[in-house]
Every structure is written in C-alpha cells, then in structure tokens.
Design a protein around this motif. Structure first.
Motif, PDB file in Angstrom:
ATOM      1  N   GLU A  91       0.808  -1.211   0.000  1.00  0.00           N
ATOM      2  CA  GLU A  91       0.000   0.000   0.000  1.00  0.00           C
ATOM      3  C   GLU A  91       0.851   1.275   0.000  1.00  0.00           C
ATOM      4  N   LYS A  92       1.925   1.321   0.778  1.00  0.00           N
ATOM      5  CA  LYS A  92       2.753   2.532   0.841  1.00  0.00           C
ATOM      6  C   LYS A  92       3.380   2.868  -0.508  1.00  0.00           C
ATOM      7  N   ARG A  93       3.804   1.858  -1.257  1.00  0.00           N
ATOM      8  CA  ARG A  93       4.374   2.101  -2.591  1.00  0.00           C
ATOM      9  C   ARG A  93       3.296   2.600  -3.550  1.00  0.00           C
ATOM     10  N   ALA A  94       2.099   2.041  -3.443  1.00  0.00           N
ATOM     11  CA  ALA A  94       0.990   2.489  -4.299  1.00  0.00           C
ATOM     12  C   ALA A  94       0.644   3.946  -4.000  1.00  0.00           C
ATOM     13  N   ILE A  95       0.608   4.306  -2.730  1.00  0.00           N
ATOM     14  CA  ILE A  95       0.304   5.687  -2.350  1.00  0.00           C
ATOM     15  C   ILE A  95       1.380   6.631  -2.863  1.00  0.00           C
ATOM     16  N   ALA A  96       2.642   6.234  -2.753  1.00  0.00           N
ATOM     17  CA  ALA A  96       3.739   7.073  -3.254  1.00  0.00           C
ATOM     18  C   ALA A  96       3.626   7.266  -4.771  1.00  0.00           C
ATOM     19  N   ALA A  97       3.331   6.199  -5.488  1.00  0.00           N
ATOM     20  CA  ALA A  97       3.199   6.290  -6.949  1.00  0.00           C
ATOM     21  C   ALA A  97       2.014   7.153  -7.335  1.00  0.00           C
ATOM     22  N   LEU A  98       0.886   6.941  -6.699  1.00  0.00           N
ATOM     23  CA  LEU A  98      -0.302   7.734  -7.017  1.00  0.00           C
ATOM     24  C   LEU A  98      -0.092   9.201  -6.654  1.00  0.00           C
TER      25      LEU A  98
END
Length: 123
Positions: free
Chosen positions: A3-10
């Motif tokens: 989730e943290k990587r997805a949030i950073a990418a988004l």
C-alpha cells in the motif's frame, strides 16, 4: 505492491506535469528520452522539470541513466504494471486477475510508437 508504494506512486502522478511526463515516457518506450527532449516536448523549464523527474524517480515510476553527458529517463514498466495490478486486484471477482499489462518488448518491437492521440485538456 504494498500500500505505501501504491500511495507514493499515485501521489507522484497526482500533478499535471508529472502525469504528462510519465505518459510521455511510457509512450517513448524502454529507450526513454533525454531530459532536454522532455523539457522541450512538455514546454517545461529545466529547473521545474528536475523537480518533477526527481519525484517520479523517488516513487519508482521512472529510471534515470547516463549516456555520455545526457541524463536519459525511462518509464519503469514493472512498477506501472504492479500499480495497475494493485488498483484492479479482484476487479472481476475474488481471486481473479484481469489486469492489462504493458510489455514494452512487444509494444516497441517494430520501432514505432503506439502513442494514443492526446486527449483535449479540460479547464
């Protein structure tokens, strides 16, 4: 993808210039583009472009390499596909994958660009 990587990418893509930059690099293929060409194509000042490039590199969405004196930027297709998979996980039902994946080796095999026509900007 966690989730943290997805949030950073988004979060990195949640800005007009960075989204346009990422889309440009995706359509440019694995060879990428030099920073000067990106600035020219997007009509962005070099100092501003450096900031946006750094944000996308930090999020893992693009990579940077050096070719002589030029910095070349390329889309990170693995991260893009992982983000799409994360966002569409279970979209077709439980434990079913229906994610479209981009394979640049297939897409750019003929040397051409499969760039879609630009969408008109609203605003």
């Amino acid at each position: 993808m966690v989730e943290k990587r997805a949030i950073a990418a988004l979060g990195a893509l949640a800005q007009e210039t960075r989204l346009a930059l990422f889309r440009l690099l995706v359509t440019s293929g694995p060879a990428g583009l030099p920073a000067g060409a990106i600035a020219e194509r997007l009509s962005v000042q070099p100092s501003s472009l450096s900031f946006h490039l750094a944000q996308l590199v930090h999020a893992g969405l693009i990579t940077q390499s050096r070719l002589s004196r030029q910095l070349i930027y390329s889309a990170e297709y693995g991260t893009m596909n992982a983000l799409l998979a994360y966002l569409t996980e279970n979209c077709c039902g439980r434990d079913t994958a229906c994610v479209p994946a981009c394979n640049p080796a297939d897409t750019f095999a003929n040397g051409g660009s499969d760039e879609a026509p630009a969408r008109p900007r609203v605003g």
